[in-house]
Design a protein around this motif. Structure first.
Motif, PDB file in Angstrom:
ATOM      1  N   PRO A 124      -9.989  31.691  39.023  1.00 30.33           N
ATOM      2  CA  PRO A 124      -9.840  30.399  38.341  1.00 30.33           C
ATOM      3  C   PRO A 124     -10.120  30.538  36.848  1.00 30.33           C
ATOM      4  N   VAL A 125      -9.348  29.836  36.046  1.00 33.32           N
ATOM      5  CA  VAL A 125      -9.458  29.921  34.592  1.00 33.32           C
ATOM      6  C   VAL A 125      -9.527  28.520  33.998  1.00 33.32           C
ATOM      7  N   ILE A 126     -10.445  28.331  33.063  1.00 36.36           N
ATOM      8  CA  ILE A 126     -10.505  27.097  32.282  1.00 36.36           C
ATOM      9  C   ILE A 126     -10.084  27.449  30.867  1.00 36.36           C
ATOM     10  N   ASN A 127      -8.930  26.960  30.438  1.00 35.23           N
ATOM     11  CA  ASN A 127      -8.408  27.233  29.101  1.00 35.23           C
ATOM     12  C   ASN A 127      -8.760  26.056  28.203  1.00 35.23           C
ATOM     13  N   ILE A 128      -9.566  26.318  27.186  1.00 32.00           N
ATOM     14  CA  ILE A 128     -10.131  25.251  26.364  1.00 32.00           C
ATOM     15  C   ILE A 128      -9.482  25.242  24.986  1.00 32.00           C
ATOM     16  N   GLY A 129      -9.063  24.056  24.542  1.00 33.98           N
ATOM     17  CA  GLY A 129      -8.459  23.915  23.225  1.00 33.98           C
ATOM     18  C   GLY A 129      -6.948  24.052  23.271  1.00 33.98           C
ATOM     19  N   ILE A 130      -6.351  24.225  22.077  1.00 33.63           N
ATOM     20  CA  ILE A 130      -4.891  24.207  21.985  1.00 33.63           C
ATOM     21  C   ILE A 130      -4.257  25.566  22.292  1.00 33.63           C
ATOM     22  N   ARG A 131      -5.018  26.648  22.135  1.00 31.34           N
ATOM     23  CA  ARG A 131      -4.438  27.972  22.333  1.00 31.34           C
ATOM     24  C   ARG A 131      -3.966  28.132  23.780  1.00 31.34           C
ATOM     25  N   GLN A 132      -2.762  28.634  23.958  1.00 35.35           N
ATOM     26  CA  GLN A 132      -2.096  28.867  25.247  1.00 35.35           C
ATOM     27  C   GLN A 132      -1.461  27.612  25.851  1.00 35.35           C
ATOM     28  N   ARG A 133      -1.625  26.447  25.239  1.00 39.13           N
ATOM     29  CA  ARG A 133      -1.022  25.236  25.808  1.00 39.13           C
ATOM     30  C   ARG A 133       0.498  25.394  25.890  1.00 39.13           C
ATOM     31  N   GLY A 134       1.058  25.017  27.008  1.00 40.77           N
ATOM     32  CA  GLY A 134       2.510  25.050  27.174  1.00 40.77           C
ATOM     33  C   GLY A 134       3.064  26.376  27.645  1.00 40.77           C
ATOM     34  N   ARG A 135       2.231  27.406  27.804  1.00 42.81           N
ATOM     35  CA  ARG A 135       2.737  28.692  28.306  1.00 42.81           C
ATOM     36  C   ARG A 135       2.939  28.624  29.813  1.00 42.81           C
ATOM     37  N   GLU A 136       3.882  29.405  30.292  1.00 42.26           N
ATOM     38  CA  GLU A 136       4.024  29.552  31.746  1.00 42.26           C
ATOM     39  C   GLU A 136       2.704  30.046  32.320  1.00 42.26           C
ATOM     40  N   HIS A 137       2.293  29.464  33.437  1.00 40.73           N
ATOM     41  CA  HIS A 137       1.018  29.870  34.002  1.00 40.73           C
ATOM     42  C   HIS A 137       1.022  29.648  35.512  1.00 40.73           C
ATOM     43  N   GLY A 138       0.058  30.246  36.178  1.00 39.00           N
ATOM     44  CA  GLY A 138      -0.083  30.097  37.614  1.00 39.00           C
ATOM     45  C   GLY A 138      -0.893  28.867  37.971  1.00 39.00           C
ATOM     46  N   ASP A 139      -1.189  28.727  39.262  1.00 39.26           N
ATOM     47  CA  ASP A 139      -1.967  27.579  39.743  1.00 39.26           C
ATOM     48  C   ASP A 139      -3.441  27.687  39.386  1.00 39.26           C
ATOM     49  N   ASN A 140      -3.845  28.799  38.808  1.00 38.08           N
ATOM     50  CA  ASN A 140      -5.269  29.061  38.574  1.00 38.08           C
ATOM     51  C   ASN A 140      -5.832  28.425  37.317  1.00 38.08           C
ATOM     52  N   VAL A 141      -4.985  27.886  36.433  1.00 35.46           N
ATOM     53  CA  VAL A 141      -5.437  27.461  35.107  1.00 35.46           C
ATOM     54  C   VAL A 141      -5.660  25.949  35.038  1.00 35.46           C
ATOM     55  N   ILE A 142      -6.826  25.574  34.502  1.00 35.72           N
ATOM     56  CA  ILE A 142      -7.148  24.179  34.182  1.00 35.72           C
ATOM     57  C   ILE A 142      -7.250  24.089  32.664  1.00 35.72           C
ATOM     58  N   PHE A 143      -6.491  23.205  32.049  1.00 37.52           N
ATOM     59  CA  PHE A 143      -6.523  23.036  30.603  1.00 37.52           C
ATOM     60  C   PHE A 143      -7.437  21.872  30.232  1.00 37.52           C
ATOM     61  N   THR A 144      -8.299  22.079  29.221  1.00 36.65           N
ATOM     62  CA  THR A 144      -9.185  21.018  28.762  1.00 36.65           C
ATOM     63  C   THR A 144      -9.239  21.006  27.233  1.00 36.65           C
ATOM     64  N   ASP A 145      -9.776  19.919  26.703  1.00 34.92           N
ATOM     65  CA  ASP A 145     -10.115  19.838  25.287  1.00 34.92           C
ATOM     66  C   ASP A 145     -11.557  20.309  25.128  1.00 34.92           C
ATOM     67  N   TYR A 146     -12.186  20.011  23.990  1.00 34.37           N
ATOM     68  CA  TYR A 146     -13.549  20.469  23.738  1.00 34.37           C
ATOM     69  C   TYR A 146     -14.610  19.459  24.168  1.00 34.37           C
TER      70      TYR A 146
ATOM     71  N   GLU B 241      -2.918  37.772  33.488  1.00 38.90           N
ATOM     72  CA  GLU B 241      -3.465  38.674  34.506  1.00 38.90           C
ATOM     73  C   GLU B 241      -4.316  37.980  35.561  1.00 38.90           C
ATOM     74  N   ALA B 242      -5.077  36.966  35.163  1.00 39.47           N
ATOM     75  CA  ALA B 242      -6.020  36.336  36.103  1.00 39.47           C
ATOM     76  C   ALA B 242      -5.365  35.789  37.368  1.00 39.47           C
ATOM     77  N   PRO B 243      -4.148  35.206  37.299  1.00 38.00           N
ATOM     78  CA  PRO B 243      -3.545  34.694  38.543  1.00 38.00           C
ATOM     79  C   PRO B 243      -3.416  35.749  39.629  1.00 38.00           C
ATOM     80  N   SER B 244      -3.084  36.970  39.253  1.00 38.28           N
ATOM     81  CA  SER B 244      -2.887  38.026  40.237  1.00 38.28           C
ATOM     82  C   SER B 244      -4.197  38.492  40.858  1.00 38.28           C
ATOM     83  N   MET B 245      -5.323  38.074  40.282  1.00 40.41           N
ATOM     84  CA  MET B 245      -6.637  38.415  40.840  1.00 40.41           C
ATOM     85  C   MET B 245      -7.269  37.239  41.582  1.00 40.41           C
ATOM     86  N   GLY B 246      -6.569  36.112  41.637  1.00 42.15           N
ATOM     87  CA  GLY B 246      -7.126  34.936  42.282  1.00 42.15           C
ATOM     88  C   GLY B 246      -8.313  34.374  41.533  1.00 42.15           C
TER      89      GLY B 246
END
Length: 389
Positions: free
Chosen positions: A306-328, A299-304
């Motif tokens: 920014p998202v920081i996704n931390i850890g392994i959950r959601q890794r590899g899912r289709e996503h928009g330009d809004n997501v930054i993936f990090t470790d801990y 949902e967040a991409p459609s609202m513009g």
């Protein structure tokens, strides 16, 4: 004769995604929508969110108590047994034309098992989605896809994966993600009205939304992981709106860390449950979303946002330009927060609101399929089609 559609839901986040589909079905004169409520909806620990379903005015077909007071792996499995028993009793009394399940939680599996043994067509929303995070959710999602009779895929890639599983093409419908329907239908609140609804006095200053769930593969480290995140966010000086985690193993440990954050950091406030309009507008006005919630992906991409996704959950899912993936790692998280909140090039990219998850009309498309698909043996009897190479 009207067709009866039962929707199964076990937690607030799941219901919020299902709600636009329920509304679209309920609006059809030849479809009757009913909701089966179970899991976290029925406990005060998770905000007793069945109240939202009641407020929406939908017919509740059954309330199945299943959430045990456990923070370990066994509690979830035993809860599934309670769900199975309750669902079988319901389907013995009342057999719907369809059972609609969404995603990959345990009630999706129990609902599918109960339905196939009662010869009820299963409609699965979100099949074909995949994350490379090793989480049990992927196994549940793909298993239910093989049991389902109709697939409401959120993207073209998910539809391709379903065909690769041997599913007949006519059963697969690319509808988009219904969470976008919910966003488009939710009225805007001003920042002043939002702060009043949240009970905060942040004077329009920027804030982060923190929504972090435990992951079964590393749930024993849930509190340590949450602590890594909260310590970094404290150093930013941002206000923090913290949402309670889901009911997966490790949720109690995360809640302990949330309580510790609230006690030591006066600019943070925790919420167990927020009414839908308030939650959506909290995301709309946020500077950044931090954690590992699927809301950041879907949902967040459609609202513009920014998202920081931390850890392994959601890794590899289709996503928009809004997501930054990090470790801990604290430095990695801090750098991502800085980029998400201050990098104007990145924020301009995110503001374009590109998403692979559709146009906000998923509910209408799903309702039309349920209204028109032929019932009977042709729907129940599945064939194997050689997968796409």
């Amino acid at each position: 004769m009207n067709r009866t559609v039962h929707f199964l839901t076990g937690i607030r986040s799941e219901y919020d995604i299902l709600a636009p589909v329920i509304a679209a079905v309920d609006a059809q004169p030849d479809l009757d929508a009913k909701v089966i409520v179970t899991g976290a909806h029925l406990t005060g620990l998770h905000g007793h969110s069945v109240r939202q379903i009641e407020a929406d005015g939908y017919h509740i077909a059954a309330r199945i108590e299943s959430l045990l007071a456990s923070d370990g792996l066994g509690g979830r499995v035993k809860g599934m047994a309670l769900q199975l028993a309750g669902l079988s009793d319901l389907f013995t009394r009342e057999k719907p034309d369809f059972l609609v399940v969404m995603g990959d939680r345990e009630e999706v599996m129990t609902g599918a098992v109960a339905a196939i043994y009662h010869h009820i067509p299963i409609v699965h929303i979100g099949g074909g989605d995949h994350a490379d995070d090793g989480n049990v959710d992927n196994l549940v999602r793909h298993a239910v896809s093989k049991m389902a009779h109709l697939h409401m895929a959120t993207t073209e890639l998910s539809a391709l994966r379903l065909r690769g599983l041997g599913e007949e093409p006519w059963r697969i419908h690319v509808t988009g993600a219904s969470g976008l329907d919910r966003i488009m239908a939710t009225p805007n609140l001003s920042r002043t009205d939002l702060e009043k609804a949240l009970g905060v006095d942040w004077h329009g200053e920027p804030y982060a939304v923190l929504l972090y769930h435990p992951t079964i593969t590393d749930f024993a480290e849930a509190r340590a992981h949450m602590a890594s995140i909260t310590r970094v966010l404290e150093t930013t000086g941002l206000n923090i709106a913290v949402m309670a985690p889901n009911s997966d193993p490790g949720n109690q440990a995360i809640t302990l860390e949330i309580n510790a954050l609230i006690a030591r950091y006066p600019k943070a406030k925790a919420f167990t449950f927020l009414e839908r309009t308030v939650f959506i507008n909290m995301l709309r006005h946020a500077r950044v979303m931090v954690g590992n919630s699927s809301a950041g992906i879907l949902e967040a991409p459609s609202m513009g946002l920014p998202v920081i996704n931390i850890g392994i959950r959601q890794r590899g899912r289709e996503h928009g330009d809004n997501v930054i993936f990090t470790d801990y790692d604290a430095g990695e998280i801090a750098a991502a927060v800085n980029k998400a909140t201050t990098d104007e090039d990145f924020r301009t990219l995110v503001a374009q609101r590109r998403t692979p998850y559709g146009d906000g009309k998923a509910g209408q498309r799903i309702a039309e399929v349920l209204r028109t698909v032929e019932l009977g043996r042709s729907l129940l009897d599945k064939k194997w089609i050689q997968g796409v190479k």
